[in-house]
Design an enzyme around this catalytic site. Structure first.
Site, mmCIF file in Angstrom:
data_model
loop_
_atom_site.group_PDB
_atom_site.id
_atom_site.type_symbol
_atom_site.label_atom_id
_atom_site.label_comp_id
_atom_site.label_asym_id
_atom_site.label_seq_id
_atom_site.Cartn_x
_atom_site.Cartn_y
_atom_site.Cartn_z
ATOM 1 N N HIS A 152 -75.669 -7.331 -7.984
ATOM 2 C CA HIS A 152 -76.193 -6.955 -9.298
ATOM 3 C C HIS A 152 -76.486 -5.456 -9.334
ATOM 4 O O HIS A 152 -77.643 -5.021 -9.309
ATOM 5 C CB HIS A 152 -77.462 -7.740 -9.606
ATOM 6 C CG HIS A 152 -77.267 -9.215 -9.666
ATOM 7 N ND1 HIS A 152 -77.156 -10.007 -8.533
ATOM 8 C CD2 HIS A 152 -77.161 -10.059 -10.726
ATOM 9 C CE1 HIS A 152 -77.006 -11.269 -8.891
ATOM 10 N NE2 HIS A 152 -77.004 -11.337 -10.211
ATOM 11 N N GLU A 158 -77.444 -10.915 -1.271
ATOM 12 C CA GLU A 158 -77.997 -10.101 -2.357
ATOM 13 C C GLU A 158 -78.728 -11.042 -3.290
ATOM 14 O O GLU A 158 -78.608 -12.254 -3.179
ATOM 15 C CB GLU A 158 -76.897 -9.329 -3.093
ATOM 16 C CG GLU A 158 -75.839 -10.184 -3.779
ATOM 17 C CD GLU A 158 -76.150 -10.505 -5.235
ATOM 18 O OE1 GLU A 158 -76.940 -9.768 -5.854
ATOM 19 O OE2 GLU A 158 -75.618 -11.495 -5.745
ATOM 20 N N SER A 182 -73.229 -14.060 -7.984
ATOM 21 C CA SER A 182 -74.542 -14.564 -8.347
ATOM 22 C C SER A 182 -74.543 -16.091 -8.325
ATOM 23 O O SER A 182 -74.335 -16.701 -7.275
ATOM 24 C CB SER A 182 -74.958 -14.002 -9.712
ATOM 25 O OG SER A 182 -76.332 -14.214 -9.961
#
Length: 310
Positions: free
Chosen positions: A280, A215, A119
């Protein structure tokens, strides 16, 4: 654009290795941190927590302490010869604010070691690749809810760290958005962070010749469109060899997300696999960055031509 280079692979972990847990981004939930530390101790690792992991910035409470403190924690952990790996405690936001505060020459002199995070840590993965020439692991964080609750995520990270030769083929849960096979060096991470990193120091100049991982979380379909379009317009995606798409948690109904991905990426003429199972999501896979691999979109597999760690 330059072809992504092949960074140095750090050494695998062995029983008793010390692993530093740092929070270069957002604040950490102590209960989940303790659960993550217990998992690491169960692997016969010696986790040490950086001083400001549980801190909060007084005015900017979305940060785990001041920029200077978070940068110091990361640099101290990296430069500690007793530490074999550095694991992020969580994502959130804040890595962009510390990456320029790090002494990259001192970190280079400290030598290679494993770095794990995902992330917001995309900023650091990019910097470790471009400044230190180092392969890294885009994988679970120590205090991540998905990590502490998912045996699947735990075991895939553990195998990658301790026995990387056993995970030479990573079988995702996805299917081909665009069929085909491609070979290249893995690169990428969180879409939003890659887009906002354009034109900044310590980032890849482009994905040419690479297998790109993408992502994101909490971004509406139009926002995903905007970030991908920014990468397209800048030329960052020119010459990409293939694309692996991970999770899009809280980005809206997947059929709407899929429509954006197909519209923006389907015309590149390269293999694209969707819903591969990293990022995630529950049971998130650990994905090596900076490793030569072959993508088979039809079978939903990524085969590493060399182990993630040596």
């Amino acid at each position: 654009m330059n072809r992504p280079t092949r960074p140095t692979r750090p050494a695998r972990l062995t029983a008793g290795a010390r692993i530093a847990v740092v929070a270069p981004s957002g604040p950490v939930v102590e209960e989940r941190l303790q659960a993550g530390l217990d998992i690491l101790r169960g692997w016969d690792l010696d986790p040490v927590v950086a001083p400001h992991v549980l801190a909060e910035d007084g005015d900017l409470r979305y940060l785990a302490g001041s920029d200077a403190d978070r940068a110091a924690d990361l640099q101290r952990a990296w430069c500690d010869p007793a530490v074999s790996a550095v694991l992020c405690a969580r994502g959130g936001y804040g890595a962009q604010r510390v990456v320029d505060l790090l002494d990259w020459e001192a970190m280079r002199a400290a030598g290679p070691k494993a770095f794990v995070g995902f992330s917001d840590a995309t900023v650091l993965h990019e910097a470790f690749a471009t400044r230190l020439g180092l392969a890294t692991l885009y994988g679970p964080v120590a205090a991540g809810a998905d990590f502490v609750k998912s045996t699947e995520a735990q075991e895939h990270l553990r195998a990658t760290l301790f026995a990387p030769e056993t995970v030479r083929t990573i079988s995702g849960r996805g299917t081909a958005l665009v069929p085909g096979r491609a070979r290249g060096v893995t690169v990428g991470g969180c879409l939003t962070l890659l887009a906002t990193g354009l034109g900044t120091p310590h980032t890849h100049p482009g994905a040419r010749g690479g297998l790109l991982l993408l992502e994101d979380v909490g971004e509406a379909p139009y926002s995903l469109d905007r970030s991908i379009t920014q990468l397209l317009r800048s030329g960052w995606l020119d010459g990409v060899a293939g694309i692996l798409l991970g999770s899009w948690d809280r980005c809206g109904p997947y059929e709407r997300v899929r429509a954006v991905l197909a519209d923006r990426l389907g015309g590149l003429g390269v293999p694209v696999v969707e819903e591969f199972g990293f990022g995630h999501c529950e049971g998130a896979l650990t994905m090596p960055l900076g490793v030569t691999a072959e993508l088979d979109a039809d079978t939903g597999t990524l085969t590493l031509l060399e182990p993630a760690l040596r």
